[in-house]
Scaffold this motif. Sequence first.
Motif, PDB file in Angstrom:
ATOM      1  N   SER A 145       0.678  -1.226  -0.242  1.00 13.37           N
ATOM      2  CA  SER A 145       0.049  -0.024   0.002  1.00 13.37           C
ATOM      3  C   SER A 145       0.815   1.153   0.137  1.00 13.37           C
ATOM      4  N   PHE A 146       2.204   1.023  -0.159  1.00 17.75           N
ATOM      5  CA  PHE A 146       3.059   2.433  -0.177  1.00 17.75           C
ATOM      6  C   PHE A 146       2.424   3.123  -1.535  1.00 17.75           C
ATOM      7  N   GLU A 147       2.459   4.359  -1.316  1.00 17.67           N
ATOM      8  CA  GLU A 147       1.986   5.129  -2.469  1.00 17.67           C
ATOM      9  C   GLU A 147       3.227   5.450  -3.558  1.00 17.67           C
ATOM     10  N   GLY A 148       4.436   5.175  -3.115  1.00 19.17           N
ATOM     11  CA  GLY A 148       5.622   5.293  -4.062  1.00 19.17           C
ATOM     12  C   GLY A 148       6.869   4.572  -3.532  1.00 19.17           C
ATOM     13  N   ILE A 149       7.869   4.824  -4.253  1.00 17.72           N
ATOM     14  CA  ILE A 149       9.319   4.450  -3.974  1.00 17.72           C
ATOM     15  C   ILE A 149      10.132   5.490  -3.847  1.00 17.72           C
ATOM     16  N   GLU A 150      11.335   5.509  -3.074  1.00 22.72           N
ATOM     17  CA  GLU A 150      12.490   6.175  -3.139  1.00 22.72           C
ATOM     18  C   GLU A 150      13.891   5.328  -3.316  1.00 22.72           C
ATOM     19  N   THR A 151      14.522   6.019  -4.472  1.00 25.37           N
ATOM     20  CA  THR A 151      15.786   5.423  -4.720  1.00 25.37           C
ATOM     21  C   THR A 151      16.882   6.379  -5.123  1.00 25.37           C
ATOM     22  N   ASP A 152      17.861   5.780  -5.260  1.00 23.89           N
ATOM     23  CA  ASP A 152      19.115   6.489  -5.474  1.00 23.89           C
ATOM     24  C   ASP A 152      19.873   6.504  -6.657  1.00 23.89           C
ATOM     25  N   VAL A 153      20.233   7.221  -7.595  1.00 17.41           N
ATOM     26  CA  VAL A 153      20.746   6.919  -8.799  1.00 17.41           C
ATOM     27  C   VAL A 153      22.246   7.529  -8.952  1.00 17.41           C
ATOM     28  N   GLN A 154      23.091   6.607  -9.320  1.00  9.73           N
ATOM     29  CA  GLN A 154      24.497   7.006  -9.834  1.00  9.73           C
ATOM     30  C   GLN A 154      24.864   6.349 -11.180  1.00  9.73           C
ATOM     31  N   MET A 155      25.869   6.631 -11.709  1.00 12.89           N
ATOM     32  CA  MET A 155      26.374   6.410 -13.044  1.00 12.89           C
ATOM     33  C   MET A 155      27.778   5.821 -12.987  1.00 12.89           C
ATOM     34  N   THR A 156      27.764   4.776 -13.800  1.00 12.44           N
ATOM     35  CA  THR A 156      28.872   3.866 -14.131  1.00 12.44           C
ATOM     36  C   THR A 156      29.782   4.836 -14.962  1.00 12.44           C
ATOM     37  N   LYS A 157      31.106   4.507 -15.176  1.00 15.40           N
ATOM     38  CA  LYS A 157      32.165   5.187 -15.921  1.00 15.40           C
ATOM     39  C   LYS A 157      31.769   5.120 -17.209  1.00 15.40           C
ATOM     40  N   ASP A 158      31.015   4.224 -17.881  1.00 18.61           N
ATOM     41  CA  ASP A 158      30.668   3.960 -19.199  1.00 18.61           C
ATOM     42  C   ASP A 158      29.161   4.450 -19.353  1.00 18.61           C
ATOM     43  N   GLY A 159      28.517   5.260 -18.462  1.00 18.88           N
ATOM     44  CA  GLY A 159      27.363   5.928 -18.544  1.00 18.88           C
ATOM     45  C   GLY A 159      25.937   5.220 -18.237  1.00 18.88           C
ATOM     46  N   GLU A 160      25.843   4.120 -17.583  1.00 22.23           N
ATOM     47  CA  GLU A 160      24.736   3.460 -17.219  1.00 22.23           C
ATOM     48  C   GLU A 160      24.287   3.937 -15.902  1.00 22.23           C
ATOM     49  N   LEU A 161      22.859   4.053 -15.799  1.00 21.87           N
ATOM     50  CA  LEU A 161      22.510   4.684 -14.607  1.00 21.87           C
ATOM     51  C   LEU A 161      21.971   3.591 -13.575  1.00 21.87           C
ATOM     52  N   LEU A 162      22.367   3.332 -12.449  1.00 26.06           N
ATOM     53  CA  LEU A 162      22.336   2.230 -11.562  1.00 26.06           C
ATOM     54  C   LEU A 162      21.827   2.837 -10.401  1.00 26.06           C
ATOM     55  N   LEU A 163      21.112   1.830  -9.503  1.00 25.10           N
ATOM     56  CA  LEU A 163      20.430   2.505  -8.251  1.00 25.10           C
ATOM     57  C   LEU A 163      21.064   1.819  -7.042  1.00 25.10           C
ATOM     58  N   LEU A 164      21.935   2.638  -6.090  1.00 24.06           N
ATOM     59  CA  LEU A 164      22.868   2.390  -5.131  1.00 24.06           C
ATOM     60  C   LEU A 164      22.688   3.566  -4.111  1.00 24.06           C
ATOM     61  N   HIS A 165      22.687   3.366  -3.018  1.00 23.77           N
ATOM     62  CA  HIS A 165      22.939   4.856  -2.009  1.00 23.77           C
ATOM     63  C   HIS A 165      24.257   5.127  -1.927  1.00 23.77           C
ATOM     64  N   ASP A 166      25.180   4.084  -1.485  1.00 24.89           N
ATOM     65  CA  ASP A 166      26.604   4.607  -1.151  1.00 24.89           C
ATOM     66  C   ASP A 166      27.278   4.761  -2.455  1.00 24.89           C
ATOM     67  N   ASP A 167      28.645   5.629  -2.363  1.00 20.33           N
ATOM     68  CA  ASP A 167      29.250   5.836  -3.251  1.00 20.33           C
ATOM     69  C   ASP A 167      29.973   4.360  -3.600  1.00 20.33           C
ATOM     70  N   LYS A 168      30.315   3.634  -2.513  1.00 16.31           N
ATOM     71  CA  LYS A 168      30.904   2.074  -2.649  1.00 16.31           C
ATOM     72  C   LYS A 168      30.128   1.240  -2.652  1.00 16.31           C
ATOM     73  N   ILE A 169      30.252   0.040  -3.289  1.00 16.13           N
ATOM     74  CA  ILE A 169      29.500  -1.321  -3.088  1.00 16.13           C
ATOM     75  C   ILE A 169      29.814  -1.837  -1.744  1.00 16.13           C
ATOM     76  N   ASN A 170      30.724  -1.724  -1.198  1.00 18.37           N
ATOM     77  CA  ASN A 170      31.050  -2.503   0.036  1.00 18.37           C
ATOM     78  C   ASN A 170      30.103  -2.955   0.986  1.00 18.37           C
ATOM     79  N   ARG A 171      29.126  -1.912   1.367  1.00 15.96           N
ATOM     80  CA  ARG A 171      28.153  -2.320   2.503  1.00 15.96           C
ATOM     81  C   ARG A 171      27.163  -3.240   2.068  1.00 15.96           C
TER      82      ARG A 171
END
Length: 231
Positions: A29-55
């Motif tokens: 029943s959520f009315e929406g979604i929140e996400t975080d967008v970043q770009m790879t070095k070859d220009g793809e938009l991916l969804l990740l919160h942190d700068d690093k993928i470590n966590r």
Amino acid sequence: MMKRLAHRGYSDLFPENTMSAFEQAVNSSFEGIETDVQMTKDGELLLLHDDKINRTSNCKGVLRNMTFKEARQYNYNNKMDITEQIPTLDSLLTLLDSTDKLLNIEIKDTVSSGLEEKLRDVIMKHHMTDRIYFSSTSLERLLNMRALMPDSYYALIVLRGYKKCKQQVIDHHLDGIHSRYSYLTHEEIVDLKSRHIKIGAWTIKEKEQYDFFKKEDIDFIFANGLFEEDK
């Protein structure tokens, strides 16, 4: 009416910012979604919160320094017993195409050149501009994005320095302020409403917080899951 947005998807139940978390949110029943967008070095938009993928993954590294192929080879299960690839923005928009859910896109990446143009192009392909909200801690990113898509919603995220951020929202005529919930007292909410500034509170984890903001009738809350009465 206050809208509830699933913070990085339904992240109480599934790894954050994964398709499983987004699908669960869509089917709730959520009315929406929140996400975080970043770009790879070859220009793809991916969804990740942190700068690093470590966590959240089984590897280490800075996402913007990886290619799309490199980023997709790891498991983003956030230590849960599941296998998840890092999702593309396009895949999330495709999931939302046939729904009426809102999508708040937080622009995390404040370094990669050309991100705003890529973001505009992907969103325009899905004809969902009326359901897309943009937020960021970076005023510069928001202003750049607004120059490309002037009719969209733009909100500054407040981590700290609330008074300075609020003044930036006022000075630059942004639509909203998305603040750490502790800054949003009754008096502050009344003042923001008097200025016609939309209000979002994050991250709501306690029922007492939820009840307060529902009574105050702010515009959005961001939560990792639903409270029992809303399930």
